[in-house]
Scaffold this motif. Structure first.
Motif: not given
Length: 153
Positions: A126-146
């Motif tokens: 579950f943590p791996r799925v959450v990380d790969r499918l949700f956390v990384r895409p959202i955090a990556g977009r957040t960092l790129a925007t900031f």
């Protein structure tokens, strides 16, 4: 499971920190954040429900969680934003933003620490799925925007 995502920013650490620390402004600053509802502010801690969209093809998947957030600027060489997820699929996740000066500006690293055991699935799936499918895409977009916002300041 502990994961990290990082980005170099051509702006001071303080600029990035000041831009990112007020989560109530995130829906205005970040196109993938839909809403942040502040429930309380107490002793430097903010209790909020956060809503974002995980980009996917032409649309996205809405995600929601509740977290306690606080910031620590006591060390100008290691500014931190902290989050503890208190509700939602990521309940129990600890998130730390490390915003550190570099010779060319700053580096922002977001560390996610998430453990969730599910019957029959074990501790890691579950943590791996959450990380790969949700956390990384959202955090990556957040960092790129900031990054874009801080460099334009």
């Amino acid at each position: 499971m502990r994961t990290q995502i990082a980005i170099d920013v051509s702006a001071t650490a303080r600029t990035v920190f000041d831009l990112a620390r007020d989560i109530s402004r995130w829906p205005v600053l970040l196109p993938h954040y839909r809403k942040v509802t502040i429930h309380s502010r107490e002793g430097g801690h903010v209790d909020a429900t956060m809503s974002a969209v995980r980009p996917l093809w032409k649309g996205g998947i809405p995600v929601h969680w509740r977290s306690k957030q606080w910031s620590d600027d006591s060390d100008p060489d290691d500014l931190r934003l902290r989050f503890t997820h208190t509700a939602g699929a990521t309940r129990g996740m600890d998130v730390t933003w490390y915003i550190r000066p570099t010779s060319t500006g700053s580096q922002v690293t977001i560390e996610h620490d998430f453990h969730r055991s599910l019957p029959l699935l074990g501790d890691d799936l579950f943590p791996r799925v959450v990380d790969r499918l949700f956390v990384r895409p959202i955090a990556g977009r957040t960092l790129a925007t900031f990054k874009r916002l801080a460099e334009a300041s």
